[in-house]
Design a protein around this motif. Structure first.
Motif, short mmCIF file in Angstrom:
data_model
loop_
_atom_site.label_atom_id
_atom_site.label_comp_id
_atom_site.label_asym_id
_atom_site.label_seq_id
_atom_site.Cartn_x
_atom_site.Cartn_y
_atom_site.Cartn_z
N ARG A 270 0.83 -1.21 0.00
CA ARG A 270 0.00 0.00 0.00
C ARG A 270 0.87 1.26 0.00
NH1 ARG A 270 -3.22 -3.39 3.36
NH2 ARG A 270 -2.20 -2.62 5.25
N SER A 273 2.66 1.67 -3.43
CA SER A 273 1.75 2.16 -4.46
C SER A 273 1.54 3.67 -4.34
CB SER A 273 0.39 1.44 -4.35
OG SER A 273 0.53 0.06 -4.60
N THR A 274 1.43 4.16 -3.11
CA THR A 274 1.27 5.60 -2.89
C THR A 274 2.51 6.35 -3.35
OG1 THR A 274 -0.17 5.21 -0.99
CG2 THR A 274 0.86 7.37 -1.14
N LEU A 276 4.57 5.49 -5.73
CA LEU A 276 4.58 5.52 -7.20
C LEU A 276 3.59 6.55 -7.73
CD1 LEU A 276 4.73 1.69 -7.99
CD2 LEU A 276 6.58 3.36 -8.23
N GLU A 277 2.45 6.69 -7.06
CA GLU A 277 1.44 7.65 -7.52
C GLU A 277 1.91 9.09 -7.33
OE1 GLU A 277 -2.00 6.68 -5.26
OE2 GLU A 277 -2.32 4.75 -6.27
N THR A 278 2.65 9.36 -6.26
CA THR A 278 3.08 10.73 -5.98
C THR A 278 4.37 11.09 -6.71
OG1 THR A 278 4.22 9.94 -3.98
CG2 THR A 278 1.96 10.79 -3.73
N GLN A 280 5.47 10.88 -10.09
CA GLN A 280 5.06 10.58 -11.47
C GLN A 280 5.95 11.26 -12.52
OE1 GLN A 280 0.90 11.66 -11.56
NE2 GLN A 280 0.27 9.74 -10.63
N LEU A 319 4.85 -3.87 -9.50
CA LEU A 319 4.22 -2.54 -9.49
C LEU A 319 4.98 -1.51 -10.32
CD1 LEU A 319 3.20 -2.22 -5.72
CD2 LEU A 319 1.72 -2.76 -7.66
N ALA A 320 6.32 -1.64 -10.37
CA ALA A 320 7.12 -0.57 -10.99
C ALA A 320 8.04 -1.05 -12.09
CB ALA A 320 7.94 0.14 -9.90
#
Length: 418
Positions: A270, A273-274, A276-278, A280, A319-320
């Motif tokens: 979790r 994932s956060t 990676l989202e922040t 960008q 995920l990445a």
């Protein structure tokens, strides 16, 4: 009028202990400082700046060979073709006395002398640059005190490599106070030495740009330089530009609610994932994952670092892809039961806790462990000491501290297994 202020480039800075890292993107890490410097030059050309300032530590000490200087000259050639001059001072890492190999500076590069502070005048811009290079690496004199007075009617820029005040994490080179800098009456202070970006004052501006590229986990977050826009007598805007090609992150994950290794990994998922989202911007990431919190999973994590790292590597890959490299996984959790609570159980584990409480001060046990472990420590390459600090403790005969750090995890593991 525009200029770029950069510092602490550390061209070809060695990456010690790199062999200790699994699956490290070695090619990217080895060329990161060069690539970041090339990005800086590209920004200067794209912005059509009037000049570039480098406030010390262009290099990282003595060159291994001439390739470092040749690379710098090649990049300066790009700026020369765009009619962009460069003004630099030498800091503690590239002080004149430290450079065993030197090439003549390119035609568009001017270095401030080290014998005294002096002023370079850019007549066509009405800009006065004040600066002084380090003569010796360990320069502990207050250089700023002897900087020249401002030139009235011109834009005045001070260029200084300094620890300033309040930066205990950095060696106290060319120390001075903020009040001393303000008293000079300059419009902008282009500082270097401190690797973290910091705006210490506005009107006048006093700025550390930070280094161009993070080189290890202690240099996390965005890295780059400063783009300054000015008119004839004042600074109009100060903007940070990012030049780094790989960004270091420390991902703190609270696993207090986790019961075992599997749920701890889901907590990491979790948070990852956060991240990676922040983040960008597409830059590759080097991530240290640190698990913390008072958790019943502590016992399950103890001794299972290899499996935990494999789980997190697999997670990052899914995920990445190749965008993220897991530099290290650290378990800094604590057990739910402290030593007093375990001793109150009145069972075999309580008896073991009482015995282990005495172990760190048992001379016979310490001597035996030291003899056994020192052999392993001595045959392990010294460059791994930064990645495995326990090796240094073993070589120094500090085995007691290692026992103290292991006992809570061992007890938690046995309670979990029981």
């Amino acid at each position: 009028m525009k200029f770029i202020h950069a510092a602490d480039i550390h061209l070809d800075s060695p990456l010690s202990g790199l062999s200790a890292y699994q699956d490290a993107p070695t090619d990217l890490l080895r060329t990161a400082t060069r690539d970041a410097f090339s990005n800086l030059v590209g920004e200067a050309i794209d912005e059509a700046v009037d000049f570039v300032i480098i406030a010390g530590d262009l290099y990282d000490g003595n060159w291994k060979d001439y390739n470092t200087g040749v690379f710098f000259s090649r990049e300066m050639g790009r700026l020369h073709a765009a009619s962009i001059p460069v003004f630099l001072i030498y800091g503690n890492h590239d002080a004149e006395s430290e450079m065993t190999r030197k090439l003549s500076l390119p035609a568009n590069v001017t270095a401030f002398a080290s014998n005294r502070a002096h002023t370079l005048r850019l007549d066509h811009l009405k800009v006065a640059l004040h600066g002084q290079s380090f003569k010796h690496a360990a320069t502990t004199d207050n250089l700023a005190a002897d900087y020249p007075p401002r030139v009235d009617g011109w834009l005045n820029i001070g260029v200084l490599h300094t620890a300033l005040e309040g930066y205990a994490a950095h060696a106290s080179y060319a120390p001075c106070s903020l009040a001393e800098l303000l008293a000079k009456g300059y419009d902008y202070w282009a500082l270097g030495h401190v690797h973290e970006h910091a705006v210490l004052h506005t009107e006048p501006w006093i700025v550390f740009p930070g280094n161009l590229q993070g080189r290890h986990i202690r240099e996390t977050g965005a890295r780059g330089a400063i783009l300054v826009t000015a008119d004839e007598d004042r600074i109009v805007s100060v903007e940070r530009i990012c030049t780094d090609v790989l960004r270091w992150h420390r991902l703190e994950v609270d696993v207090s609610a986790a019961d075992d290794l599997a749920t701890a990994v889901r907590c990491v998922s979790r948070k990852f994932s956060t991240l990676l989202e922040t983040a960008q911007d597409g830059r590759p990431m080097a991530v240290r994952v640190v698990l913390n919190g008072r958790s019943t999973a502590h016992g399950d994590l103890f001794g299972n670092e290899a499996q935990l790292r494999a789980e997190i590597l697999s997670l990052a890959a899914s995920l990445a892809g190749d965008r993220a490299w897991i530099e290290k996984v650290r378990v800094e959790t604590t057990p739910v039961f402290d030593a007093a609570a375990v001793r109150a159980r009145a069972d075999a584990i309580a008896d073991l806790q009482s015995l282990l409480d005495l172990a760190p001060a048992d001379p016979a046990l310490l001597a035996a462990l030291t003899e056994e472990l020192r052999y392993l420590a001595d045959i392990t390459p010294h460059e791994l000491s930064d990645a495995l600090p326990q090796l240094k403790a073993i070589r120094n005969g500090e085995v007691g501290a290692i026992i103290e750090s292991v006992v809570p995890g061992l007890i938690a593991y046995l309670i979990k297994a029981g």
